[in-house]
Write a protein that holds these residues in place. Structure first.
Motif, PDB file in Angstrom:
ATOM      1  N   PHE A 112       0.826  -1.204   0.000  1.00  0.00           N
ATOM      2  CA  PHE A 112       0.000   0.000   0.000  1.00  0.00           C
ATOM      3  C   PHE A 112       0.862   1.258   0.000  1.00  0.00           C
ATOM      4  CE2 PHE A 112      -2.617   3.109   2.497  1.00  0.00           C
ATOM      5  CZ  PHE A 112      -3.614   3.294   1.557  1.00  0.00           C
ATOM      6  N   GLN A 113       1.848   1.312   0.893  1.00  0.00           N
ATOM      7  CA  GLN A 113       2.698   2.486   0.972  1.00  0.00           C
ATOM      8  C   GLN A 113       3.600   2.643  -0.248  1.00  0.00           C
ATOM      9  OE1 GLN A 113       2.753   5.018   2.976  1.00  0.00           O
ATOM     10  NE2 GLN A 113       1.197   4.306   4.424  1.00  0.00           N
ATOM     11  N   LEU A 114       3.923   1.548  -0.907  1.00  0.00           N
ATOM     12  CA  LEU A 114       4.694   1.632  -2.149  1.00  0.00           C
ATOM     13  C   LEU A 114       3.967   2.471  -3.186  1.00  0.00           C
ATOM     14  CD1 LEU A 114       6.750   0.858  -4.353  1.00  0.00           C
ATOM     15  CD2 LEU A 114       5.557  -1.343  -4.560  1.00  0.00           C
ATOM     16  N   MET A 115       2.662   2.302  -3.295  1.00  0.00           N
ATOM     17  CA  MET A 115       1.902   3.032  -4.303  1.00  0.00           C
ATOM     18  C   MET A 115       1.911   4.535  -4.029  1.00  0.00           C
ATOM     19  SD  MET A 115       1.478   0.388  -5.895  1.00  0.00           S
ATOM     20  CE  MET A 115       1.377  -1.377  -5.608  1.00  0.00           C
ATOM     21  N   PHE A 116       1.958   4.927  -2.750  1.00  0.00           N
ATOM     22  CA  PHE A 116       2.114   6.344  -2.400  1.00  0.00           C
ATOM     23  C   PHE A 116       3.474   6.858  -2.877  1.00  0.00           C
ATOM     24  CE2 PHE A 116      -1.487   5.404  -0.021  1.00  0.00           C
ATOM     25  CZ  PHE A 116      -1.952   6.484   0.717  1.00  0.00           C
ATOM     26  N   ALA A 117       4.507   6.035  -2.644  1.00  0.00           N
ATOM     27  CA  ALA A 117       5.854   6.437  -3.042  1.00  0.00           C
ATOM     28  C   ALA A 117       5.965   6.587  -4.553  1.00  0.00           C
ATOM     29  CB  ALA A 117       6.865   5.398  -2.539  1.00  0.00           C
ATOM     30  N   VAL A 148      14.417  12.479  -0.371  1.00  0.00           N
ATOM     31  CA  VAL A 148      13.297  13.320   0.030  1.00  0.00           C
ATOM     32  C   VAL A 148      12.101  12.489   0.499  1.00  0.00           C
ATOM     33  CG1 VAL A 148      11.706  15.153  -0.684  1.00  0.00           C
ATOM     34  CG2 VAL A 148      14.049  15.116  -1.574  1.00  0.00           C
ATOM     35  N   TYR A 149      11.566  11.642  -0.380  1.00  0.00           N
ATOM     36  CA  TYR A 149      10.305  10.994  -0.022  1.00  0.00           C
ATOM     37  C   TYR A 149      10.436   9.977   1.109  1.00  0.00           C
ATOM     38  CZ  TYR A 149       5.892   8.659   0.070  1.00  0.00           C
ATOM     39  OH  TYR A 149       4.709   8.136   0.522  1.00  0.00           O
ATOM     40  N   PHE A 150      11.394   9.074   1.027  1.00  0.00           N
ATOM     41  CA  PHE A 150      11.486   8.021   2.037  1.00  0.00           C
ATOM     42  C   PHE A 150      11.653   8.588   3.452  1.00  0.00           C
ATOM     43  CE2 PHE A 150      13.318   4.953  -1.389  1.00  0.00           C
ATOM     44  CZ  PHE A 150      12.046   4.788  -1.916  1.00  0.00           C
ATOM     45  N   PRO A 151      12.547   9.572   3.670  1.00  0.00           N
ATOM     46  CA  PRO A 151      12.631  10.154   5.022  1.00  0.00           C
ATOM     47  C   PRO A 151      11.343  10.845   5.455  1.00  0.00           C
ATOM     48  CG  PRO A 151      14.596  10.675   3.757  1.00  0.00           C
ATOM     49  CD  PRO A 151      13.607  10.099   2.800  1.00  0.00           C
ATOM     50  N   ILE A 152      10.724  11.615   4.537  1.00  0.00           N
ATOM     51  CA  ILE A 152       9.493  12.318   4.910  1.00  0.00           C
ATOM     52  C   ILE A 152       8.372  11.332   5.200  1.00  0.00           C
ATOM     53  CG2 ILE A 152       7.670  13.792   3.971  1.00  0.00           C
ATOM     54  CD1 ILE A 152       9.789  15.553   2.754  1.00  0.00           C
ATOM     55  N   ALA A 153       8.312  10.235   4.454  1.00  0.00           N
ATOM     56  CA  ALA A 153       7.307   9.213   4.742  1.00  0.00           C
ATOM     57  C   ALA A 153       7.465   8.695   6.162  1.00  0.00           C
ATOM     58  CB  ALA A 153       7.422   8.065   3.737  1.00  0.00           C
ATOM     59  N   ALA A 173      -3.777  10.837   5.174  1.00  0.00           N
ATOM     60  CA  ALA A 173      -3.445  10.064   3.972  1.00  0.00           C
ATOM     61  C   ALA A 173      -2.366  10.704   3.105  1.00  0.00           C
ATOM     62  CB  ALA A 173      -4.702   9.827   3.126  1.00  0.00           C
ATOM     63  N   GLY A 174      -1.675  11.742   3.581  1.00  0.00           N
ATOM     64  CA  GLY A 174      -0.543  12.234   2.812  1.00  0.00           C
ATOM     65  C   GLY A 174      -0.645  13.643   2.280  1.00  0.00           C
ATOM     66  N   GLY A 175      -1.431  14.499   2.903  1.00  0.00           N
ATOM     67  CA  GLY A 175      -1.492  15.889   2.455  1.00  0.00           C
ATOM     68  C   GLY A 175      -0.158  16.598   2.558  1.00  0.00           C
ATOM     69  N   THR A 176       0.645  16.216   3.551  1.00  0.00           N
ATOM     70  CA  THR A 176       1.983  16.791   3.683  1.00  0.00           C
ATOM     71  C   THR A 176       3.016  15.951   2.930  1.00  0.00           C
ATOM     72  OG1 THR A 176       2.296  15.585   5.776  1.00  0.00           O
ATOM     73  CG2 THR A 176       1.487  17.836   5.910  1.00  0.00           C
ATOM     74  N   ALA A 177       3.054  14.659   3.213  1.00  0.00           N
ATOM     75  CA  ALA A 177       4.093  13.791   2.654  1.00  0.00           C
ATOM     76  C   ALA A 177       3.981  13.628   1.149  1.00  0.00           C
ATOM     77  CB  ALA A 177       4.029  12.404   3.320  1.00  0.00           C
ATOM     78  N   VAL A 178       2.775  13.718   0.599  1.00  0.00           N
ATOM     79  CA  VAL A 178       2.570  13.540  -0.841  1.00  0.00           C
ATOM     80  C   VAL A 178       2.339  14.880  -1.529  1.00  0.00           C
ATOM     81  CG1 VAL A 178       1.111  12.489  -2.628  1.00  0.00           C
ATOM     82  CG2 VAL A 178       1.683  11.197  -0.551  1.00  0.00           C
ATOM     83  N   GLU A 179       1.359  15.644  -1.058  1.00  0.00           N
ATOM     84  CA  GLU A 179       0.931  16.835  -1.799  1.00  0.00           C
ATOM     85  C   GLU A 179       1.875  18.020  -1.598  1.00  0.00           C
ATOM     86  OE1 GLU A 179      -1.140  16.235  -3.921  1.00  0.00           O
ATOM     87  OE2 GLU A 179      -2.209  14.477  -3.172  1.00  0.00           O
ATOM     88  N   ILE A 180       2.092  18.447  -0.359  1.00  0.00           N
ATOM     89  CA  ILE A 180       3.023  19.558  -0.130  1.00  0.00           C
ATOM     90  C   ILE A 180       4.424  19.170  -0.594  1.00  0.00           C
ATOM     91  CG2 ILE A 180       4.159  20.945   1.648  1.00  0.00           C
ATOM     92  CD1 ILE A 180       1.568  20.955   3.212  1.00  0.00           C
ATOM     93  N   ASN A 181       4.819  17.954  -0.331  1.00  0.00           N
ATOM     94  CA  ASN A 181       6.138  17.462  -0.719  1.00  0.00           C
ATOM     95  C   ASN A 181       6.337  17.525  -2.232  1.00  0.00           C
ATOM     96  OD1 ASN A 181       8.619  16.190  -0.666  1.00  0.00           O
ATOM     97  ND2 ASN A 181       7.835  14.193  -0.101  1.00  0.00           N
ATOM     98  N   SER A 182       5.394  16.977  -2.992  1.00  0.00           N
ATOM     99  CA  SER A 182       5.527  16.989  -4.453  1.00  0.00           C
ATOM    100  C   SER A 182       5.399  18.397  -5.011  1.00  0.00           C
ATOM    101  CB  SER A 182       4.483  16.068  -5.092  1.00  0.00           C
ATOM    102  OG  SER A 182       3.164  16.529  -4.826  1.00  0.00           O
ATOM    103  N   GLY A 183       4.539  19.221  -4.408  1.00  0.00           N
ATOM    104  CA  GLY A 183       4.382  20.589  -4.893  1.00  0.00           C
ATOM    105  C   GLY A 183       5.646  21.407  -4.712  1.00  0.00           C
ATOM    106  N   ALA A 184       6.313  21.238  -3.558  1.00  0.00           N
ATOM    107  CA  ALA A 184       7.581  21.933  -3.336  1.00  0.00           C
ATOM    108  C   ALA A 184       8.649  21.428  -4.296  1.00  0.00           C
ATOM    109  CB  ALA A 184       8.030  21.749  -1.888  1.00  0.00           C
ATOM    110  N   SER A 382      11.759  19.741   1.471  1.00  0.00           N
ATOM    111  CA  SER A 382      11.564  19.222   0.123  1.00  0.00           C
ATOM    112  C   SER A 382      12.093  20.189  -0.930  1.00  0.00           C
ATOM    113  CB  SER A 382      10.079  18.950  -0.131  1.00  0.00           C
ATOM    114  OG  SER A 382       9.861  18.485  -1.452  1.00  0.00           O
ATOM    115  N   PHE A 383      11.812  21.476  -0.765  1.00  0.00           N
ATOM    116  CA  PHE A 383      12.260  22.448  -1.762  1.00  0.00           C
ATOM    117  C   PHE A 383      13.783  22.504  -1.842  1.00  0.00           C
ATOM    118  CE2 PHE A 383      13.689  26.655  -3.031  1.00  0.00           C
ATOM    119  CZ  PHE A 383      13.044  26.808  -4.247  1.00  0.00           C
ATOM    120  N   VAL A 384      14.441  22.577  -0.702  1.00  0.00           N
ATOM    121  CA  VAL A 384      15.900  22.702  -0.686  1.00  0.00           C
ATOM    122  C   VAL A 384      16.566  21.467  -1.275  1.00  0.00           C
ATOM    123  CG1 VAL A 384      17.935  22.882   0.802  1.00  0.00           C
ATOM    124  CG2 VAL A 384      15.922  24.309   1.251  1.00  0.00           C
ATOM    125  N   LEU A 385      16.145  20.270  -0.831  1.00  0.00           N
ATOM    126  CA  LEU A 385      16.752  19.040  -1.349  1.00  0.00           C
ATOM    127  C   LEU A 385      16.399  18.827  -2.823  1.00  0.00           C
ATOM    128  CD1 LEU A 385      18.484  16.835   0.182  1.00  0.00           C
ATOM    129  CD2 LEU A 385      17.414  18.575   1.623  1.00  0.00           C
TER     130      LEU A 385
END
Length: 458
Positions: A112-117, A148-153, A173-184, A382-385
């Protein structure tokens, strides 16, 4: 083991995987005809690259110490590389090891978490559409999920993550780890790669709006697995989350169309699709903390705000090709902050959500402050890295195609393919014209058909 919960988590995993092809169609319809295959490939390669990285070390870094009450809050472990040691090592029966108290096997949660990644870096691709080097993108994805993603997850989803356990940020469900992260990450990539040739001068409209709607529909369907699957149960909580997801998407359509009408005087099909996605983005964090009435407002606010936010790229002169920043970064921020406003007590939300009551229910600013702090940390990190990694890849492998390749079209130059067989279409039109004229007709034969990609843009 709870077989009902396990079946729901596995089904949700498949639904979330479908979101990445759905995103490919959503983005693919928005780009120009000469770039659609490249956009599809940028999304599909995320499935392959991230899946391999996840099994090798991603799960271990993100969730490796999830069952350890004294685990590290910033990083998981490398001890479970290759999925070793999820029980006491790969051995008969190890697949029965359960994730916490969920009654769901660790391997099911890992799927399940793989699909988020997978879908998180894929979201970034829309910001650099029409001009990206495929090999450079694949290298970037591998580096981005690792750094970026694995540590934030781990910070957000793992029971030991510091944003989850220390700051008490609510993100169902990932508003920070998926949405803010990918947007940055999208903003960083867009700044590094630079603007498309002809940006703000040439028309760069979506080449296939029905494809956009198809992608939006697949995303909408998959999002029920994304949000309700995060409950790790098929019981009442998942039902409320499912309903919240639907309500927010619908009211966001209203919010976006109202803003669109106010700005441009029209209601567009792409606007309706984008509004639904904005609502789904915003409710991702909040779906487990608000009541259905709260979800109505979350979606409405997100749709309205995100429609205006897509204009940021013109105001600040950066080329976010498909408005990833305006929809995913801003939508993710809206949804994350709305928890601090609308987080409902258990008797209103329908279940105990673990959040402190929001401002509008008399809870004060505590949860709102925590949400802002957690979202801000992820945005900056996320932005800096992302920026530094994009600079590194761009300086070595290369992240942008040449000007000549961009003008010709990245489909031809990067993949030696085209999405549409213009030659076949020309022959069909020619035969139709001859047939309509009749063999004995005195009208002259039609001139040979020729067209460029741009001739077929709206």
């Amino acid at each position: 083991m709870d077989t009902g919960n396990t079946a729901w988590v596995l089904a949700s995993s498949a639904m979330v995987l479908l979101m990445t092809p759905g995103l490919a169609f959503f983005y693919g319809g928005m780009v120009r005809a000469k770039s659609v295959l490249n956009m599809l490939m940028m999304n599909f390669i995320c499935i392959a690259v991230v899946s391999v990285a996840w099994v090798l070390y991603g799960w271990s870094v993100g969730f490796g110490n999830a069952n350890d009450a004294h685990g590290n809050g910033f990083w998981g472990t490398f001890a479970q590389w290759g999925m070793h040691g999820v029980d006491t090592g790969i051995k008969p029966g190890s697949h029965l090891a359960l994730y916490g108290s969920s009654g769901v096997p660790i391997f099911a949660v890992a799927c399940f978490q793989l699909m988020f990644a997978i879908i998180t870096p894929a979201l970034i691709s829309g910001a650099i559409a029409d001009r990206t080097k495929f090999v450079g993108w694949a290298v970037y994805v591998a580096g981005w999920v690792t750094l970026v993603y694995f540590p934030i997850a781990h910070w957000v989803f793992s029971p030991n993550g510091f944003i989850n356990a220390k700051l008490h940020v609510m993100d169902f469900a990932g508003g920070t780890a998926v949405e803010i992260n990918s947007g940055a990450g999208a903003l960083a990539c867009a700044l590094v790669v630079g603007k498309r040739i002809g940006f703000r001068k040439d028309p760069m409209r979506p080449h296939n709006v029905p494809l956009v709607m198809l992608g939006a529909g697949l995303l909408w369907f998959g999002w029920f697995g994304f949000n309700a699957g995060s409950a790790l149960t098929s019981a009442g909580q998942a039902s409320v989350v499912f309903l919240n997801t639907q309500i927010a998407a619908c009211t966001a359509v209203f919010g976006w169309l109202a803003a669109e009408k106010a700005q441009h005087g029209t209601f567009t099909t792409v606007g309706a699709a984008s509004g639904a996605v904005a609502g789904l983005v915003a409710i991702t964090a909040a779906c487990g903390s608000v009541s259905p009435t709260g979800a109505l407002f979350v979606g409405l606010i997100a749709g309205f705000v995100c429609c205006y936010a897509v204009n940021l790229k013109h105001r600040f002169d950066f080329d976010d090709s498909l408005d990833v920043v305006g929809v995913h970064l801003i939508g993710g921020i809206v949804g994350t902050l709305c928890i601090g406003l609308f987080a409902a007590p258990a008797e209103v939300a329908g279940f105990s959500n673990g959040a402190r009551v929001g401002l509008f229910y008399g809870g004060g600013f505590d949860q709102l402050g925590a949400q802002a702090e957690g979202g801000g940390i992820i945005l900056v990190y996320s932005f800096v890295l992302s920026f530094a990694l994009a600079k590194l890849v761009h300086a070595t492998v290369g992240l942008r195609v040449s000007a000549e390749a961009e003008i010709t079209g990245v489909d031809q130059t990067e993949h030696a393919e085209t999405a549409y067989d213009w030659g076949g279409l020309a022959g069909t039109l020619h035969r139709a014209a001859v047939s309509f004229g009749g063999a004995a007709s005195a009208r002259p034969a039609p001139a040979p058909f020729s067209a460029s990609y741009e001739d077929f843009e709206p």
